[in-house]
Design a protein around this motif. Structure first.
Motif, mmCIF file in Angstrom:
data_model
loop_
_atom_site.group_PDB
_atom_site.id
_atom_site.type_symbol
_atom_site.label_atom_id
_atom_site.label_comp_id
_atom_site.label_asym_id
_atom_site.label_seq_id
_atom_site.Cartn_x
_atom_site.Cartn_y
_atom_site.Cartn_z
ATOM 1 N N GLU A 1 35.181 60.129 -50.175
ATOM 2 C CA GLU A 1 33.829 60.497 -49.748
ATOM 3 C C GLU A 1 32.921 59.265 -49.676
ATOM 4 O O GLU A 1 32.097 59.135 -48.766
ATOM 5 C CB GLU A 1 33.233 61.523 -50.718
ATOM 6 N N ARG A 2 33.076 58.377 -50.658
ATOM 7 C CA ARG A 2 32.277 57.143 -50.664
ATOM 8 C C ARG A 2 32.616 56.272 -49.450
ATOM 9 O O ARG A 2 31.720 55.675 -48.836
ATOM 10 C CB ARG A 2 32.529 56.381 -51.974
ATOM 11 N N LEU A 3 33.890 56.219 -49.086
ATOM 12 C CA LEU A 3 34.311 55.439 -47.920
ATOM 13 C C LEU A 3 33.726 56.027 -46.637
ATOM 14 O O LEU A 3 33.386 55.283 -45.716
ATOM 15 C CB LEU A 3 35.842 55.387 -47.845
ATOM 16 N N ASN A 4 33.627 57.349 -46.578
ATOM 17 C CA ASN A 4 32.980 57.995 -45.421
ATOM 18 C C ASN A 4 31.552 57.489 -45.258
ATOM 19 O O ASN A 4 31.095 57.194 -44.139
ATOM 20 C CB ASN A 4 32.942 59.520 -45.612
ATOM 21 N N GLU A 5 30.848 57.388 -46.381
ATOM 22 C CA GLU A 5 29.463 56.897 -46.353
ATOM 23 C C GLU A 5 29.415 55.433 -45.912
ATOM 24 O O GLU A 5 28.589 55.048 -45.077
ATOM 25 C CB GLU A 5 28.827 57.033 -47.740
ATOM 26 N N LEU A 6 30.313 54.623 -46.498
ATOM 27 C CA LEU A 6 30.334 53.192 -46.167
ATOM 28 C C LEU A 6 30.641 52.959 -44.695
ATOM 29 O O LEU A 6 30.052 52.085 -44.050
ATOM 30 C CB LEU A 6 31.377 52.469 -47.035
ATOM 31 N N LEU A 7 31.569 53.753 -44.138
ATOM 32 C CA LEU A 7 31.966 53.567 -42.741
ATOM 33 C C LEU A 7 30.908 54.054 -41.763
ATOM 34 O O LEU A 7 31.031 53.835 -40.556
ATOM 35 C CB LEU A 7 33.305 54.274 -42.482
ATOM 36 N N SER A 8 29.875 54.717 -42.265
ATOM 37 C CA SER A 8 28.736 55.130 -41.426
ATOM 38 C C SER A 8 27.568 54.164 -41.572
ATOM 39 O O SER A 8 26.549 54.300 -40.872
ATOM 40 C CB SER A 8 28.279 56.540 -41.820
ATOM 41 N N ASP A 9 27.686 53.217 -42.480
ATOM 42 C CA ASP A 9 26.622 52.245 -42.751
ATOM 43 C C ASP A 9 26.609 51.177 -41.646
ATOM 44 O O ASP A 9 27.623 50.512 -41.409
ATOM 45 C CB ASP A 9 26.890 51.597 -44.116
ATOM 46 N N PRO A 10 25.475 50.977 -40.956
ATOM 47 C CA PRO A 10 25.406 49.984 -39.861
ATOM 48 C C PRO A 10 25.806 48.570 -40.279
ATOM 49 O O PRO A 10 26.406 47.830 -39.493
ATOM 50 C CB PRO A 10 23.924 50.024 -39.450
ATOM 51 N N THR A 11 25.499 48.188 -41.525
ATOM 52 C CA THR A 11 25.860 46.825 -41.966
ATOM 53 C C THR A 11 27.380 46.674 -42.054
ATOM 54 O O THR A 11 27.921 45.599 -41.798
ATOM 55 C CB THR A 11 25.230 46.508 -43.346
ATOM 56 N N ILE A 12 28.075 47.761 -42.431
ATOM 57 C CA ILE A 12 29.540 47.718 -42.489
ATOM 58 C C ILE A 12 30.126 47.745 -41.085
ATOM 59 O O ILE A 12 31.072 47.011 -40.770
ATOM 60 C CB ILE A 12 30.096 48.910 -43.317
ATOM 61 N N ILE A 13 29.542 48.579 -40.221
ATOM 62 C CA ILE A 13 30.026 48.691 -38.837
ATOM 63 C C ILE A 13 29.963 47.343 -38.134
ATOM 64 O O ILE A 13 30.830 47.008 -37.317
ATOM 65 C CB ILE A 13 29.202 49.757 -38.068
ATOM 66 N N ASN A 14 28.959 46.536 -38.480
ATOM 67 C CA ASN A 14 28.799 45.214 -37.843
ATOM 68 C C ASN A 14 29.593 44.107 -38.537
ATOM 69 O O ASN A 14 29.557 42.959 -38.097
ATOM 70 C CB ASN A 14 27.314 44.835 -37.808
#
Length: 357
Positions: free
Chosen positions: A13-26
């Motif tokens: 669930e935490r990874l789902n949140e991280l993978l939606s974070d714009p800073t991670i996406i970039n």
């Protein structure tokens, strides 16, 4: 076990949140890292969730049996309880297996190196037999095979052949092939019908991606030289062959398979990266093996792992005591029975260790 499963689900669930974070996406490196981690635990999470749902259904069905039901309805509910109990048992067994630590290299491509060892020409011919066996097995899996470098001896033999097998899960199936392979057969040149014993060594290395193991230019010595074919005759007067030396470890890779120096250098870098990565992994594994022995052997290149007896059409894997009387099919690439047995033994041992901890 259930605490561990819950923590895996929480992490998912935490990874789902991280993978939606714009800073991670970039951030391509973190995005790749988190995506892989999520993919690795997805089946475990799905199985755990299915298990929880099935447990709830079982609980509800058992509560129904406490109510006043007619005979037919009671019989139907009893059947449902029986089916759900069997499902819960299956899911528990699956979850235990999924919690066994996964080899991070399992999904990787493979660089295989086969060398004729004891036995001269016959050993080189056997190296050729092994190469064809693995190539045909790869074809059957839908994987791609590419020769990186080869030193042929004629009659289909090789002093050495290095090749890459590209395909999902290649390393997971081929990693147990490390070691010395022994053949017992009558050579075609043997007029008296005497059985000869020869050996070839196999090294199975996971391909190391650049982002996993970076080799710095300052740590490499690059040499170019003219390619030469079997027997030493010049086949290319240009300086297309390359030799890379990794100075910190002393590992040397020479490639002359392509006519282009650039292509040879690319291939040599892949082999060098895999060998260096493997060296550090072997050292780390050696430390672990002092505490706990590996399930199906140490992976030591000198360890004799298998015998191919042609007169008796027999293959014996010495690590797990497996004997199969269909060598003719195995050398045609039908390795599934051998590989499946090795994977099962490895999983069984890991399950034992996991239950001891």
């Amino acid at each position: 076990m259930y605490d561990r499963l819950q923590s895996v689900e929480d992490r998912y669930e935490r990874l789902n949140e991280l993978l939606s974070d714009p800073t991670i996406i970039n951030d391509s490196k973190k995005l790749r890292e988190y995506s892989k981690e999520q993919s690795d635990i997805q089946e475990t999470v799905q199985t755990y969730r299915q298990y929880k749902e099935t447990r709830e259904e079982l609980k509800d069905a058992k509560l129904m049996l406490e109510d006043k039901l007619d005979a037919d309805m009671r019989e139907m509910v009893k059947e449902e309880v029986s089916e759900l109990e069997a499902q819960v048992e299956e899911l528990e067994a699956k979850m235990k297996l999924l919690l066994v630590p996964k080899d991070p290299n399992d999904d990787k491509n493979v660089i295989m190196e086969i060398r004729g060892a004891a036995g001269g020409d016959e050993a080189a011919l056997f190296a050729g037999t092994l190469y064809r066996m693995y190539s045909r097995f790869a074809d059957a899996q839908g994987w791609k095979t590419e020769v990186m470098d080869a030193s042929p001896t004629g009659l289909g033999g090789y002093k050495e052949i290095i090749f890459m097998i590209t395909g999902k899960g290649a390393f997971s199936k081929l990693k147990f092939e490390n070691g010395a392979h022994r053949v017992q057969r009558v050579p075609e040149t043997e007029s008296g019908g005497r059985i000869h014993t020869s050996t070839a060594t196999v090294a199975c290395l996971p391909e190391a991606e650049e982002f996993e193991y970076e080799i710095h230019e300052k740590d490499i010595r690059f040499d170019a030289f003219a390619s030469s074919g079997a027997g030493g005759q010049s086949v290319n007067t240009t300086m297309s062959a390359v030799r890379l030396t990794h100075l910190p470890t002393g590992i040397v890779v020479s490639i002359q398979d392509e006519k282009s120096q650039h292509k040879n250098k690319d291939k040599a870098m892949k082999v060098l990266r895999a060998r260096v990565y493997d060296k550090f992994q072997q050292e780390a594994q050696a430390e672990l093996d002092q505490v706990r022995k590996s399930a199906v052997g140490t992976g030591d290149r000198s360890e004799r792992i298998r015998t191919y007896n042609f007169p008796q059409n027999r293959v014996t894997d010495h690590r797990i005591g497996l004997t199969i009387q269909k060598l003719d099919q195995i050398i045609e690439g039908k390795l599934d029975d051998v590989i499946d047995a090795l994977v099962l033994e490895d999983q069984s041992k890991k399950l034992e260790h996991a239950s001891d901890e």
